[in-house]
Design an enzyme around this catalytic site. Sequence first.
Site, mmCIF file in Angstrom:
data_model
loop_
_atom_site.group_PDB
_atom_site.id
_atom_site.type_symbol
_atom_site.label_atom_id
_atom_site.label_comp_id
_atom_site.label_asym_id
_atom_site.label_seq_id
_atom_site.Cartn_x
_atom_site.Cartn_y
_atom_site.Cartn_z
ATOM 1 N N LYS A 98 -4.214 -5.938 16.273
ATOM 2 C CA LYS A 98 -3.771 -4.733 16.209
ATOM 3 C C LYS A 98 -2.737 -4.774 14.782
ATOM 4 O O LYS A 98 -1.951 -5.524 14.956
ATOM 5 C CB LYS A 98 -2.930 -4.036 17.539
ATOM 6 C CG LYS A 98 -3.647 -3.846 18.518
ATOM 7 C CD LYS A 98 -2.881 -3.444 19.731
ATOM 8 C CE LYS A 98 -2.660 -1.815 19.735
ATOM 9 N NZ LYS A 98 -1.910 -1.288 20.817
ATOM 10 N N ASP A 148 -4.064 0.758 29.025
ATOM 11 C CA ASP A 148 -3.041 0.408 27.872
ATOM 12 C C ASP A 148 -1.843 -0.130 28.779
ATOM 13 O O ASP A 148 -1.130 0.277 29.240
ATOM 14 C CB ASP A 148 -2.635 1.793 27.595
ATOM 15 C CG ASP A 148 -1.649 1.725 26.256
ATOM 16 O OD1 ASP A 148 -1.411 0.777 25.576
ATOM 17 O OD2 ASP A 148 -1.189 2.774 25.917
ATOM 18 N N PHE A 182 -3.399 8.240 18.004
ATOM 19 C CA PHE A 182 -2.557 8.568 19.119
ATOM 20 C C PHE A 182 -2.226 10.196 19.432
ATOM 21 O O PHE A 182 -1.814 10.947 18.733
ATOM 22 C CB PHE A 182 -0.978 8.326 18.720
ATOM 23 C CG PHE A 182 -0.650 6.674 18.646
ATOM 24 C CD1 PHE A 182 -1.900 5.573 18.665
ATOM 25 C CD2 PHE A 182 0.496 5.949 19.042
ATOM 26 C CE1 PHE A 182 -1.609 4.503 18.807
ATOM 27 C CE2 PHE A 182 0.923 4.866 19.385
ATOM 28 C CZ PHE A 182 -0.286 3.883 18.910
ATOM 29 N N GLU A 233 -0.950 -7.385 18.796
ATOM 30 C CA GLU A 233 -0.357 -6.689 17.830
ATOM 31 C C GLU A 233 0.537 -7.573 16.742
ATOM 32 O O GLU A 233 1.209 -8.427 17.349
ATOM 33 C CB GLU A 233 0.475 -5.415 18.324
ATOM 34 C CG GLU A 233 0.968 -4.441 17.139
ATOM 35 C CD GLU A 233 1.074 -3.251 17.717
ATOM 36 O OE1 GLU A 233 1.594 -2.275 16.849
ATOM 37 O OE2 GLU A 233 0.827 -2.983 18.846
ATOM 38 N N THR A 247 -3.705 0.524 14.507
ATOM 39 C CA THR A 247 -2.894 1.405 15.474
ATOM 40 C C THR A 247 -2.085 2.398 14.733
ATOM 41 O O THR A 247 -1.834 2.535 13.413
ATOM 42 C CB THR A 247 -2.208 0.555 16.421
ATOM 43 O OG1 THR A 247 -1.655 1.382 17.482
ATOM 44 C CG2 THR A 247 -1.247 -0.353 15.982
#
Length: 316
Positions: free
Chosen positions: A128, A17, A174, A92, A152
């Site tokens: 994303k 990440d 998450f 993203e 996400t």
Amino acid sequence: MTSKLDSLKQHTLIVADTGDIQAIEKLRPQDATTNPSLLLKASGQADYHHLLDDAIARAKTSANPVAEACDHFSVALGSEIVKLVPGRVSTEVDARLSFDRAATLDKARNLIERYEQFGVTRDRVLIKIASTWEGIQAARELEKEGIQCNLTLLFSFAQAQACADAGAFLISPFVGRIYDWYKQRDGRDFSGVDDPGVQSVARIYRYFKQHLYETVVMGASFRNIGQIEALTGCDRLTISPALLTQLAEEQGELKPSPLLTSGCEDALEQLDEKTFRWEHNEDAMATEKLAEGIRTFAADQIRLEKVMAERAASAA
């Protein structure tokens, strides 16, 4: 004795990440994920200034040179990352498009075109997208076009159900942000299998496996290695370099978590829009954290644009 990281790799695919190329070179994960916050951090590091300058130069004649340069920087950094991982990089879509299906589709297609200009094929990229209703429906269309997606900012079980029904390639529930919310609300700490973030991912994992969904579950946003250890055996885990390093330095054998195999308590349910919105709304944590996450990523995107604009002005 083996390291915890090597032990974890026997059961779970590891994703870094980070947008830090040096960290990826050192840790050698299967995949890597980026987001506006990580891109903003990378823009402040001297190692990536040549990518910023190239993006600015390429965008000079664009109708919106700052936005164009940001997109180019994002893809340029992703293209460098792809050289270092055997799998994929996640890039993203602008969080400000989270409630605009058509604009999300356009941006996703544009990002893929840019990757192809860098010689990176679409099978090496995940787009994303925030797990709003609009984002999920955009992902449904993109998957049919062969553009695979990473959904996400996922906090509620309803979001996970809708993503699976849409045929999303991968979701990123998450863990850490859920943990943060409950820790603040209840005024106490949580650990291991008692962690609400861990329990959320495990519930989703069991539901997907029980009902034969192919969507990959990738736990994200970890605060400590205890959360990671409690999700050993999950399809994928995306982990920060700091926690990957800690896992590499600690010795111990990790085994698949019983939370992932304890049986699914949720019947199959396919959600239409109104049901999705109601069930997500009923989860106060998820409602708050999704909105907060979108605002945070949008704010960091704006900061990145400011960095780009200031650097372009100084070079003029």
